[in-house]
Scaffold this motif. Structure first.
Motif, PDB file in Angstrom:
ATOM      1  N   PRO A 119       0.315   8.472   4.106  1.00 53.95           N
ATOM      2  CA  PRO A 119       1.478   7.678   3.725  1.00 53.95           C
ATOM      3  C   PRO A 119       2.226   8.355   2.589  1.00 53.95           C
ATOM      4  CG  PRO A 119      -0.603   6.544   3.229  1.00 53.95           C
ATOM      5  CD  PRO A 119      -0.936   7.947   3.542  1.00 53.95           C
ATOM      6  N   THR A 120       3.538   8.332   2.665  1.00 51.66           N
ATOM      7  CA  THR A 120       4.323   8.952   1.588  1.00 51.66           C
ATOM      8  C   THR A 120       5.450   8.031   1.130  1.00 51.66           C
ATOM      9  OG1 THR A 120       5.735  10.043   3.242  1.00 51.66           O
ATOM     10  CG2 THR A 120       3.984  11.364   2.283  1.00 51.66           C
ATOM     11  N   TYR A 121       5.637   7.997  -0.149  1.00 51.86           N
ATOM     12  CA  TYR A 121       6.850   7.419  -0.712  1.00 51.86           C
ATOM     13  C   TYR A 121       7.259   8.297  -1.890  1.00 51.86           C
ATOM     14  CZ  TYR A 121      10.495   4.312  -2.113  1.00 51.86           C
ATOM     15  OH  TYR A 121      11.728   3.816  -2.425  1.00 51.86           O
ATOM     16  N   PHE A 176       5.397  10.406  -9.295  1.00 52.23           N
ATOM     17  CA  PHE A 176       4.957   9.273 -10.120  1.00 52.23           C
ATOM     18  C   PHE A 176       4.172   8.262  -9.288  1.00 52.23           C
ATOM     19  CE2 PHE A 176       9.043   8.472  -8.266  1.00 52.23           C
ATOM     20  CZ  PHE A 176       8.996   7.164  -7.848  1.00 52.23           C
ATOM     21  N   LYS A 214       3.128   5.045  -7.264  1.00 53.85           N
ATOM     22  CA  LYS A 214       3.897   4.163  -6.388  1.00 53.85           C
ATOM     23  C   LYS A 214       3.288   2.771  -6.324  1.00 53.85           C
ATOM     24  CE  LYS A 214       5.941   7.974  -5.748  1.00 53.85           C
ATOM     25  NZ  LYS A 214       4.985   9.009  -5.562  1.00 53.85           N
ATOM     26  N   ILE A 215       2.082   2.644  -6.883  1.00 55.65           N
ATOM     27  CA  ILE A 215       1.410   1.344  -6.844  1.00 55.65           C
ATOM     28  C   ILE A 215       1.638   0.666  -8.195  1.00 55.65           C
ATOM     29  CG2 ILE A 215      -0.798   0.163  -6.527  1.00 55.65           C
ATOM     30  CD1 ILE A 215      -1.628   2.479  -4.696  1.00 55.65           C
ATOM     31  N   ARG A 256       9.786   4.689   8.477  1.00 57.58           N
ATOM     32  CA  ARG A 256      10.036   3.249   8.419  1.00 57.58           C
ATOM     33  C   ARG A 256      11.296   3.018   7.583  1.00 57.58           C
ATOM     34  NH1 ARG A 256       4.861   0.004   7.333  1.00 57.58           N
ATOM     35  NH2 ARG A 256       5.063   0.823   5.216  1.00 57.58           N
ATOM     36  N   LEU A 314       1.653   0.289   0.987  1.00 54.55           N
ATOM     37  CA  LEU A 314       0.639   1.252   1.445  1.00 54.55           C
ATOM     38  C   LEU A 314      -0.198   0.701   2.598  1.00 54.55           C
ATOM     39  CD1 LEU A 314      -0.869   3.936   1.035  1.00 54.55           C
ATOM     40  CD2 LEU A 314      -2.170   2.848  -0.784  1.00 54.55           C
ATOM     41  N   SER A 335      -0.982  11.633  -0.527  1.00 54.62           N
ATOM     42  CA  SER A 335      -0.160  12.824  -0.305  1.00 54.62           C
ATOM     43  C   SER A 335       0.067  13.636  -1.578  1.00 54.62           C
ATOM     44  CB  SER A 335       1.200  12.395   0.239  1.00 54.62           C
ATOM     45  OG  SER A 335       1.796  11.498  -0.672  1.00 54.62           O
ATOM     46  N   ASP A 336      -0.605  13.238  -2.676  1.00 54.39           N
ATOM     47  CA  ASP A 336      -0.273  13.844  -3.970  1.00 54.39           C
ATOM     48  C   ASP A 336      -1.328  14.836  -4.474  1.00 54.39           C
ATOM     49  OD1 ASP A 336      -2.250  12.042  -4.457  1.00 54.39           O
ATOM     50  OD2 ASP A 336      -1.121  10.840  -5.912  1.00 54.39           O
ATOM     51  N   ARG A 345      -7.874   4.416 -17.700  1.00 55.77           N
ATOM     52  CA  ARG A 345      -7.799   4.334 -16.243  1.00 55.77           C
ATOM     53  C   ARG A 345      -9.180   4.502 -15.608  1.00 55.77           C
ATOM     54  NH1 ARG A 345      -3.286   6.869 -12.149  1.00 55.77           N
ATOM     55  NH2 ARG A 345      -3.913   5.412 -10.541  1.00 55.77           N
ATOM     56  N   ASP A 390      -5.967  13.955 -10.713  1.00 56.12           N
ATOM     57  CA  ASP A 390      -4.731  13.217 -10.987  1.00 56.12           C
ATOM     58  C   ASP A 390      -3.519  14.020 -10.506  1.00 56.12           C
ATOM     59  OD1 ASP A 390      -3.233  11.108 -11.859  1.00 56.12           O
ATOM     60  OD2 ASP A 390      -3.135  11.767 -13.947  1.00 56.12           O
ATOM     61  N   ARG A 391      -2.521  13.292 -10.019  1.00 58.69           N
ATOM     62  CA  ARG A 391      -1.339  13.984  -9.489  1.00 58.69           C
ATOM     63  C   ARG A 391      -0.636  14.822 -10.573  1.00 58.69           C
ATOM     64  NH1 ARG A 391       2.650  11.572  -6.752  1.00 58.69           N
ATOM     65  NH2 ARG A 391       1.821   9.555  -6.139  1.00 58.69           N
TER      66      ARG A 391
HETATM   67  N1  LIG Z   1       4.629   4.907   3.161  1.00 58.48           N
HETATM   68  C1  LIG Z   1       4.276   4.437   1.966  1.00 58.48           C
HETATM   69  N2  LIG Z   1       3.457   5.164   1.176  1.00 58.48           N
HETATM   70  C2  LIG Z   1       3.104   4.669  -0.030  1.00 58.48           C
HETATM   71  C3  LIG Z   1       3.568   3.423  -0.507  1.00 58.48           C
HETATM   72  N3  LIG Z   1       3.024   3.209  -1.738  1.00 58.48           N
HETATM   73  C4  LIG Z   1       2.265   4.281  -2.013  1.00 58.48           C
HETATM   74  N4  LIG Z   1       2.316   5.187  -0.997  1.00 58.48           N
HETATM   75  C5  LIG Z   1       1.611   6.475  -0.885  1.00 58.48           C
HETATM   76  O1  LIG Z   1       0.239   6.163  -1.024  1.00 58.48           O
HETATM   77  C6  LIG Z   1      -0.470   7.188  -1.716  1.00 58.48           C
HETATM   78  C7  LIG Z   1      -1.147   6.586  -2.952  1.00 58.48           C
HETATM   79  O2  LIG Z   1      -0.169   6.154  -3.895  1.00 58.48           O
HETATM   80  P1  LIG Z   1      -0.176   6.674  -5.409  1.00 58.48           P
HETATM   81  O3  LIG Z   1       1.129   6.355  -6.052  1.00 58.48           O
HETATM   82  O4  LIG Z   1      -0.603   8.094  -5.437  1.00 58.48           O
HETATM   83  O5  LIG Z   1      -1.285   5.731  -6.034  1.00 58.48           O
HETATM   84  P2  LIG Z   1      -2.343   6.146  -7.139  1.00 58.48           P
HETATM   85  O6  LIG Z   1      -3.050   7.393  -6.682  1.00 58.48           O
HETATM   86  O7  LIG Z   1      -3.147   4.957  -7.450  1.00 58.48           O
HETATM   87  O8  LIG Z   1      -1.409   6.495  -8.388  1.00 58.48           O
HETATM   88  P3  LIG Z   1      -1.281   7.920  -9.156  1.00 58.48           P
HETATM   89  O9  LIG Z   1      -2.592   8.128  -9.830  1.00 58.48           O
HETATM   90  O10 LIG Z   1      -0.163   7.826 -10.115  1.00 58.48           O
HETATM   91  O11 LIG Z   1      -1.018   8.960  -8.121  1.00 58.48           O
HETATM   92  C8  LIG Z   1       0.582   8.256  -2.039  1.00 58.48           C
HETATM   93  O12 LIG Z   1       0.544   9.223  -1.024  1.00 58.48           O
HETATM   94  C9  LIG Z   1       1.911   7.480  -1.994  1.00 58.48           C
HETATM   95  O13 LIG Z   1       3.019   8.280  -1.694  1.00 58.48           O
HETATM   96  C10 LIG Z   1       4.450   2.668   0.344  1.00 58.48           C
HETATM   97  O14 LIG Z   1       4.918   1.583   0.024  1.00 58.48           O
HETATM   98  N5  LIG Z   1       4.752   3.225   1.550  1.00 58.48           N
END
Ligand SMILES: Nc1nc2c(ncn2[C@@H]2O[C@H](COP(=O)(O)OP(=O)(O)OP(=O)(O)O)[C@@H](O)[C@H]2O)c(=O)[nH]1
Ligand SMILES: [Mg+2]
Length: 233
Positions: free
Chosen positions: A11-13, A213, A215-216, A65, A71, A95-96, A135, A208-209
């Protein structure tokens, strides 16, 4: 015997800076695995990068979409697609670059004796690189609570790096899950356990990415706490 066929769901955003390099790295490791990117009309035009890569690599699909729908919904969409395409298993990964593609062969190997494999930060050999202390503490505490309350018998219930047999997906009502983000991840796990799945954890080092930034949103963490109690009681 015909080798099992798998699809990687990503999934990517707003992951323009990451997705191209990640696809390249996965292709260095495997030319056979199909890649399905589920993009939510990212304003940074992440989809365009995938479309360019489709000219270079086969077995690369893009689900576009119309807007950011979360997610969990993205995973559901990808899982339905993978099932309809007849794959034996799926791999889910961020995806990060937090989930190192080098682990993929180990995951597939571990799937031979299980229905699902979880890439775990909390088993021997696993860990987290470059996260601030707060974290790390939050994640460790959340996972401890999840183990106690949901009894998933998995040390890392919020890891999104997983390999799951589609046969198991078909047994659980995954498309009914409405929660997003972290709650989607452990609700899946809870359903898999309830279905009697054999689940194995293998160690991963979560990094860590470096680009882009989070997305959650922060509210997702509180929602996740609430849905844990909803599931259990
Ligand atoms: N399609 C889609 N992908 C999403 C959505 N929210 C998050 N993602 C993807 O889901 C994956 C996990 O989200 P992250 O933002 O990396 O969450 P996280 O790893 O807890 O946060 P970071 O540590 O900052 O990376 C990433 O590949 C995002 O691009 C969404 O609403 N739609
Ligand atoms: Mg991330």
């Amino acid at each position: 015997m015909k080798a099992e066929q798998g699809a990687i769901l990503i999934p990517t955003y707003e992951e323009r800076e990451n997705i191209g390099g990640l696809i390249d790295k996965i292709r260095d490791i495997s030319q056979e695995l199909t890649i399905i990117v589920i993009d939510d009309n990212s304003p940074d035009n992440t989809a365009e990068v995938v479309i360019q890569k489709q000219k270079v690599f086969k077995n690369l699909h893009l689900i576009s979409r119309e807007k950011k729908l979360g997610l969990g919904a993205a995973y559901i969409h990808g899982m339905k697609q993978a099932i309809s395409m007849g794959f034996n298993f799926i791999i889910t990964m961020d995806s990060d670059f937090s989930h190192d593609p080098e682990v993929i062969p180990d995951m597939i190997l571990a799937l031979q004796n299980s229905d699902a494999v979880v890439g775990s930060r909390y088993v021997k050999g696993g860990g987290i690189k470059n996260w601030p202390v707060h974290r790390k503490l939050m994640s460790a505490a959340a996972n401890l609570l999840l183990r106690l309350i949901l009894k998933t018998r998995v040390k890392d219930s919020t890891s999104g790096y997983r390999c799951i047999r589609t046969k198991l997906l078909e047994k659980i009502n995954y498309s009914a899950i409405r929660s997003q983000g972290y709650s989607f991840l452990y609700e899946m796990l809870y359903k898999m356990r309830q279905a009697g799945a054999r689940i194995t954890e293998i160690p991963i080092i979560f990094i860590d990415r470096k680009f882009g930034f989070t997305k959650i949103s922060k509210t997702e963490i509180y929602k996740a706490l609430l849905s844990m109690f909803r599931l259990r009681f």
